[in-house]
Design an enzyme around this catalytic site. Sequence first.
Site, PDB file in Angstrom:
ATOM      1  N   THR A  83       0.877  -1.327  -0.113  1.00 16.13           N
ATOM      2  CA  THR A  83      -0.131  -0.047   0.078  1.00 16.13           C
ATOM      3  C   THR A  83       1.014   1.343   0.042  1.00 16.13           C
ATOM      4  O   THR A  83       2.008   1.251   0.853  1.00 16.13           O
ATOM      5  CB  THR A  83      -0.797   0.188   1.114  1.00 16.13           C
ATOM      6  OG1 THR A  83      -1.292   1.220   1.565  1.00 16.13           O
ATOM      7  CG2 THR A  83      -0.178  -0.551   2.407  1.00 16.13           C
ATOM      8  N   CYS A 197      -1.890   5.005  -5.449  1.00 15.32           N
ATOM      9  CA  CYS A 197      -2.644   4.222  -4.596  1.00 15.32           C
ATOM     10  C   CYS A 197      -2.979   2.876  -5.312  1.00 15.32           C
ATOM     11  O   CYS A 197      -3.065   2.869  -6.557  1.00 15.32           O
ATOM     12  CB  CYS A 197      -4.147   4.783  -4.228  1.00 15.32           C
ATOM     13  SG  CYS A 197      -5.135   3.752  -3.269  1.00 15.32           S
TER      14      CYS A 197
END
Length: 231
Positions: A83, A197
Amino acid sequence: MKTIGLLGGMSWESTVSYYRALNEGVKAALGGFHSAKLCLYSVDFAEIERLQHAGDWDATAEILSRAARSVEAAGADFLLIGTNTMHKVAPEIEASISIPLLHIADATAQRLAANGIRRVGLLGTRFTMEQDFYKGRIAEGSGIEVLVPDAAQRDLVHEVIYHELCLGQVKETSRQRYLEVIESLREQGAEAVILGCTEIALLVRQSDTAVPLYDTTAIHAEEAVKWALGG
């Protein structure tokens, strides 16, 4: 082959992309029945998301540090945090383990620099776009200027990530709005745009725009395969 450690589940939607990319990368390099040696620790994202929006980064660091130690104990030779946003606590995680951490911003900056990009746009969660832990690392490490959307656009990008993409929803209307943000960044002088992202590549693909896109999930996974195979 080294064993890859992966902290996943943030969200599990993008962790699927990581798992596929890592295994496809090893198979492409070695052929036959080869696949990645991998230790995956997948967290409950509801707990992480709540702490993120509460601003309790210390608690997220503790959760992910414990997970990282579990991955190391399971035999991983190095670690990926699957992430972009949670690289905010990468220093705390890195300090809690003895194996190397492959930082997603470093891998991305290296690719940008290799391709001669000097000014790049950044899409991601509000945390990633507004705080310095990610864009500052890219700028300091490579000298690349990082541009972010305006406040209203940042809100849009953030809301789509959490209320659609992390829930597995891919909407055409949101794709078009993201493409408008990408075009706005190009008009500001961005030579390329970082999909900063890990879920954004589920929504926007290179075929959707002439602006070069840098998918951090793919870049991170490709660099991990090189590490795993000794490159």
